[in-house]
Write an enzyme that holds these catalytic residues in place. Structure first.
Site, mmCIF file in Angstrom:
data_model
loop_
_atom_site.group_PDB
_atom_site.id
_atom_site.type_symbol
_atom_site.label_atom_id
_atom_site.label_comp_id
_atom_site.label_asym_id
_atom_site.label_seq_id
_atom_site.Cartn_x
_atom_site.Cartn_y
_atom_site.Cartn_z
ATOM 1 C CG HIS A 131 -2.280 -5.333 -3.499
ATOM 2 N ND1 HIS A 131 -1.927 -3.942 -3.595
ATOM 3 C CD2 HIS A 131 -1.825 -5.700 -2.263
ATOM 4 C CE1 HIS A 131 -1.731 -3.540 -2.359
ATOM 5 N NE2 HIS A 131 -1.394 -4.559 -1.575
ATOM 6 C CB THR A 142 -3.303 1.040 0.004
ATOM 7 O OG1 THR A 142 -3.186 -0.177 0.443
ATOM 8 C CG2 THR A 142 -3.973 1.749 1.231
ATOM 9 C CG ASP A 165 0.100 7.627 6.722
ATOM 10 O OD1 ASP A 165 -0.284 7.027 5.421
ATOM 11 O OD2 ASP A 165 1.079 8.104 6.719
ATOM 12 C CG ASN A 193 0.365 2.779 -1.399
ATOM 13 O OD1 ASN A 193 -0.669 3.213 -1.793
ATOM 14 N ND2 ASN A 193 0.756 1.415 -1.386
ATOM 15 C CG ASP A 222 -5.494 -2.112 3.116
ATOM 16 O OD1 ASP A 222 -5.220 -2.785 1.926
ATOM 17 O OD2 ASP A 222 -4.941 -1.014 3.344
HETATM 18 ZN ZN ZN Z 1 -4.417 -1.796 0.400
HETATM 19 ZN ZN ZN Z 2 -0.890 -4.290 0.362
#
Ligand code: ZN
Ligand code: ZN
Ligand code: ZN
Length: 570
Positions: free
Chosen positions: A511, A100, A191, A121, A59
């Site tokens: 990001h 993510t 998760d 997200n 990540d």
């Molecule tokens: Zn990420």
């Molecule tokens: Zn991040």
């Protein structure tokens, strides 16, 4: 030819003196016999499929971390994947926001938010006038687990499933193609890092519970946790890890490619006076989220490696002829990045340690599964940018933007033209939603487009899907908005900022932008049938799923980019 069918270890280069010797025919026969012996012993051939596929997502890993920190890596982690595998050096995301949940989903579906629907997200839902979390699903709850049964707020943590994911994943396809026999399991501290890679048909997705340090899952997957996981949780490894002190893994003078330890834009943990090593976690944990603090230090990755090895062993992954699929997403790299930034000694140390985690993982797999029997790829869900204060120190362009301020200014401007009324329902880093009932919607949208483009510092480009011809499109960002817009979920207006601009924050990094800082990620392939080499051809992350599909001879995920990474097949 020989290389293609997995004889690499038996190959003797044609320039070898052996080939030129007088006894060439005897030698050739011997080599062939040896090769056949190797072939028989290892039990693989061109048609042999791996017994286990492992997808590793790191990540927030920028592609350059493979090289900037390389002198402090071992020979057996990242460098082994580069040396003995295939390195696609120029692989990018092609949508916004680079975050993510969209990143993980894109890797495994082979398509962008425009098709898979995981546009962030979280996102604003027009019907309920609320933010929706990408993996929320209030029809499920925490899987039955004696240690957690009476824990509060289980719904908040475990009302989770891939319900909002609108297309199949490569992991779904392997399940379907094997008539359910392939085992598919997703693991991450987050998760969303476990759920989306594992797809709709997964046996399990397990993630970390910051309330107690356990791994658990939701009733979407199972009503009862496997007994081995109950045992694993009872060992309370997070508790031991959080009683350690985080010191530099190597002598501090070897951290030559990161900034000084104590810079002003690193987070200072509560209870500390500065942001320097060593970090006494035992003394800090109670004030900094206790079990949650494990996410923000590299030991969160150590926990995940142990969880991965235990999962492989206990679930017997890769033990029978059917190809199983394990997805692993290392999350602490992202949290350490957000906390300390992309040039910090702390992120440097986190990658030095992750390299050793990979070494442990590869050693285990080589020993227990066999290198030719597993296929591994490693990539990231997005990169991350330099902190604007650092850029300014270095005389690079860029600054902070403040979404609250932008919304206020835009509202005031619209009120002057259209009269006092609510216009904006929600604005986030890349999208703006107007309120549902609006007269003169088109005129208002035009004014929003004008104001954001012309009056807000730092905005690079604005796109209004309902008025596409109005937008001036920048050549090297063609397709960007189209890849990002999901009908019914996305906002009325998309926008992004120029390089170097970041949403206002005190420290670290973030990001979401479409520039190389955030789009350029590593992509390494290793193991079964993977040849050795590297390529600088530009690829998009959407091609990973098609490559897996062709390597495994299983169907393409339904909305996947059809173009595999051809270099791997030549
Ligand atoms: Zn990420
Ligand atoms: Zn991040
Ligand atoms: Zn520091």
């Amino acid at each position: 030819m020989l290389e293609k069918i997995g004889y690499t270890k038996c190959l003797i280069p044609s320039s070898s003196p052996l080939v030129q010797s007088k006894s060439i025919s005897i030698m050739t026969k011997t080599i062939l016999l040896l090769c056949i012996a190797c072939y028989t012993f290892a039990g693989f051939s061109q048609s042999s499929k791996p017994k286990l596929v492992i997808g590793v997502v790191v990540d927030q890993m920028r592609a350059e971390y493979l090289y900037r920190f390389q002198e402090n890596y071992t020979e057996n982690g990242f460098k082994k994947l580069i040396r003995e595998g295939y390195n696609l050096k120029n692989t990018h995301y092609n949508y916004i926001p680079t975050a993510t949940a969209p990143g993980h989903t894109t890797i495994y579906t082979g398509t962008t938010p425009a098709n898979h629907g995981i546009i962030g997200n979280s996102w604003y839902d027009r019907k309920s006038d609320k933010l929706i979390y990408c993996a929320e699903d209030f029809s499920v709850e925490e899987a039955d687990y004696p240690l957690n049964r009476n824990a509060k707020n289980n719904a908040m943590y475990y009302a989770r499933s891939p319900k909002n994911l609108m297309v199949s994943t490569i992991t779904d396809e392997i399940k379907l193609a094997s008539n359910g026999r392939a085992k598919v399991i997703g693991l991450s501290l987050k998760d969303r890092g476990a759920i989306f890679p594992a797809g709709h048909l997964a046996d399990y997705a397990f993630w970390y519970d910051i309330r107690n340090g356990n791994f658990s899952t939701s009733s979407y997957y199972t009503s009862k946790l496997p007994s081995w996981l109950v045992d694993f949780n009872r060992r309370q490894i997070p508790d031991s890890l959080l009683n350690l002190t985080w010191e530099p893994f190597l002598p501090i003078e070897r951290y030559t490619n990161s900034t000084a330890d104590n810079v002003s834009f690193e987070k200072i943990f509560k209870g500390n006076e500065n942001s320097t090593f060593p970090y006494d976690l035992k003394g800090l944990r109670s004030q900094n989220g206790d079990f949650g603090m494990l996410m923000e230090v590299p030991f969160g990755n150590s926990l995940l490696t142990r969880m991965a090895l235990t999962t492989i062993k206990e679930e017997k992954l890769g033990e029978d002829a059917e190809t199983d699929f394990l997805t692993i997403s290392y999350s602490s790299t992202d949290y350490v990045g957000h906390t300390f930034g992309i040039r910090s000694m702390e992120i440097d140390d986190t990658y030095i340690r992750l390299d050793r985690e990979l070494e442990g993982l590869l050693n285990y797999l080589d020993l227990h599964i066999g290198k030719e029997n597993y296929l591994l790829f490693l990539t990231a869900d997005h990169g991350a940018s330099d902190f604007p204060k650092y850029r300014q120190e270095k005389k690079l362009s860029g600054n902070f933007y403040d979404l609250g301020e932008i919304k206020k200014k835009l509202d005031a401007h619209l009120c002057i033209i259209f009269g006092e009324q609510p216009f904006i329902a929600h604005v986030d880093y890349t999208e703006l939603y107007l309120v549902n009932e609006l007269e003169k919607r088109e005129e208002i949208l035009k004014e929003v487009g004008y104001y954001l483009s012309a009056m807000i510092d730092g905005i690079n480009e604005v796109f209004i899907p309902s008025l596409p011809t109005l937008t001036f499109r920048i050549e090297n960002q063609k397709g960007l908005f189209e890849n990002s817009h999901y009908n019914g979920r996305s906002g009325d207006v998309h926008f992004y900022f120029k390089p170097g601009w970041m949403a206002k924050k005190e420290y670290g990094t973030t990001h979401c932008n479409p520039w190389a800082s955030d789009t350029h990620v590593p992509l390494l392939w290793y193991g079964n049938k993977i040849k050795i080499g590297s390529s600088v051809k530009k690829h998009t992350v959407t091609q990973i799923a098609a490559t897996l599909s062709m390597l495994l001879d299983i169907p393409l995920p339904e909305a996947a980019d059809h173009q595999p990474m051809a270099e791997l097949f030549r």
